[in-house]
Structure formats: structure tokens, C-alpha cells
Design a protein around this motif. Structure first.
Motif, short mmCIF file in Angstrom:
data_model
loop_
_atom_site.label_atom_id
_atom_site.label_comp_id
_atom_site.label_asym_id
_atom_site.label_seq_id
_atom_site.Cartn_x
_atom_site.Cartn_y
_atom_site.Cartn_z
N GLN A 1 0.82 -1.21 0.00
CA GLN A 1 0.00 0.00 0.00
C GLN A 1 0.86 1.26 0.00
O GLN A 1 0.47 2.29 -0.56
CB GLN A 1 -0.94 -0.02 1.21
N TRP B 1 -2.08 3.15 -11.90
CA TRP B 1 -2.07 4.21 -12.91
C TRP B 1 -2.61 3.64 -14.21
O TRP B 1 -2.09 2.68 -14.74
CB TRP B 1 -0.63 4.71 -13.09
N TRP C 1 3.87 1.56 -1.45
CA TRP C 1 4.64 1.73 -2.68
C TRP C 1 3.82 1.64 -3.96
O TRP C 1 4.26 2.10 -5.00
CB TRP C 1 5.77 0.71 -2.74
N GLN C 2 2.65 1.03 -3.89
CA GLN C 2 1.87 0.91 -5.12
C GLN C 2 1.33 2.27 -5.54
O GLN C 2 1.05 3.13 -4.70
CB GLN C 2 0.73 -0.09 -4.94
N SER C 3 1.17 2.44 -6.84
CA SER C 3 0.57 3.66 -7.37
C SER C 3 -0.18 3.29 -8.65
O SER C 3 0.32 3.49 -9.75
CB SER C 3 1.64 4.72 -7.66
N GLY D 1 3.03 0.25 -10.05
CA GLY D 1 4.09 0.93 -9.33
C GLY D 1 5.25 1.28 -10.23
O GLY D 1 5.35 0.76 -11.35
#
Length: 217
Positions: A36, A42, A38-40, A58
């Protein structure tokens, strides 16, 4: 994965219990807290010409993501694929929005498969299938043994994978060409590999081609 590799991983787990690659918490190769952090997630529209949408989770430059992919891709730990599938499934499910789709993992050339002993994206496709029930098919074959994209100069990446894929005719009747197919890979950098795979699928008549990757380079 070979029986030798499976036995090696099981032995290592007994001697050195599994820990998170981010915070060394015992129990799993990636804990929920680090994921949670480090994830992003997109979503990109038309990141390359042949792909309608790309979902990534990520940045590869993040040390946690790099370590996770290293463990999964190069150390042959298939349980890492299971962990990744558990972590990304909620966001992936929201992105799918209950629309039917088929996962198509990027294939390895048979020579590379013999060298590595497993296909990490196929392992992930199986793990996502277990989590969400979404179907997957080894719809693509890699017909040319190519150099790893990371070892190829930026301007040569597209040529390196040109005509590298073909559709496996044995599976064509198992998927509706009007439904959504989602190419599955580990890392998206220039997009040359995914674009070449998508070109092959579109040439075979598939109309809706998207992509799912763990990391964006």
C-alpha cells in the motif's frame, strides 16, 4: 518450475523463513503495508499505438518493487506470483468493472523457457485466475529468440521484438474475438514488447486489447 527449484524454495523457507522484501516482516514476500505504501495504480490510455489501456501498479525505480520483481522473475519463487496476485486483485477487479476479459501472458521462447524453467507471467495469470476467476489463455507463442529488452539500446528495442510473436491457433476457438483481451507482463518500459504482442493479436482479429503490468519503467 522444475521439481529441483520447488524443492530448493521449500528447503530455503524452512531454513530461512520468508520475509517481506520491503520491511523484512515474517510471513510473506510482500506485506500489505509495504504494498500500500509503494503501489501507485495508474491507468494510461493509448500508451502505445496498439493498446487501448494500460494498468500498472508501481514505478520500477522503487526499491520495494524492484526487489519484488527480482524475487518473482529471477529467483523462481512462484509463491511470489501468488502474493502479487492477491495484492493487485482488488484494484484490477475495479478496473475490469465486471466486464468479461481474458488474460494473455507474454510468452517466453522455448529456449528461454528451458533456461529459466518457468514463465513468470504465466504463473501470475494462473494466480490471478485463482483470485478472481478471470480466464487466461497461452494465446501467444514467441517464435524468435530475442535478446532481453533491458540489454538492448533504446532505439533498437522495437526491432528486437518485431515479428517475435504469433497466435497459437489451438486456442483461437476458445475466446471471442469481440471480447477484451488483456496482455499480461511484468514491466512496461518503452512498450515495444507489449505493442508487438498486441499487433499480433489485432492481426488475428481481436478488437479490444489492453495490458496489465506490475511495474512501469
Amino acid at each position: 518450475m522444475s521439481l529441483y527449484t520447488q524443492a530448493r524454495i521449500q528447503l530455503l523457507d524452512l531454513v530461512f523463513p520468508r520475509t517481506c522484501v520491503g520491511c523484512v516482516t515474517a510471513g510473506a514476500v510482500a506485506c500489505t503495508t509495504c504494498w500500500q505504501r509503494w503501489q501507485s495504480p495508474w491507468v494510461e490510455h493509448r500508451p502505445v499505438p496498439e493498446i487501448q489501456e494500460l494498468l500498472s501498479f508501481g514505478a520500477y525505480k522503487a526499491v520495494f518493487i524492484q526487489r519484488l520483481i527480482q524475487r518473482w522473475k529471477f529467483e523462481g519463487d512462484t509463491t511470489t506470483a501468488e502474493t502479487i496476485a492477491q495484492l493487485l486483485s482488488p484494484e484490477f477487479s475495479r478496473w475490469l468493472n465486471q466486464k468479461p476479459a481474458t488474460l494473455v501472458p507474454i510468452p517466453l521462447h522455448e529456449r528461454k523457457f528451458r533456461e529459466r524453467g518457468f514463465n513468470q507471467t504465466e504463473d501470475l495469470a494462473k494466480a490471478i485466475n485463482q483470485e478472481l476467476g478471470i480466464s487466461w489463455l497461452p494465446l501467444l507463442q514467441r517464435t524468435i529468440y530475442t535478446q532481453p529488452q533491458k540489454s538492448v539500446a533504446e532505439e533498437e528495442k522495437r526491432a528486437n521484438v518485431e515479428d517475435a510473436f504469433q497466435v497459437d491457433q489451438r486456442f483461437l476457438l476458445e475466446v471471442d474475438k469481440t471480447s477484451r483481451v488483456i496482455i499480461l507482463d511484468d514491466i512496461f518500459t518503452t512498450g515495444s514488447t507489449i505493442n508487438a504482442a498486441a499487433q499480433t493479436l489485432r492481426a488475428a482479429g481481436f478488437r479490444s486489447v489492453s495490458a496489465l503490468v506490475v511495474a512501469r519503467g
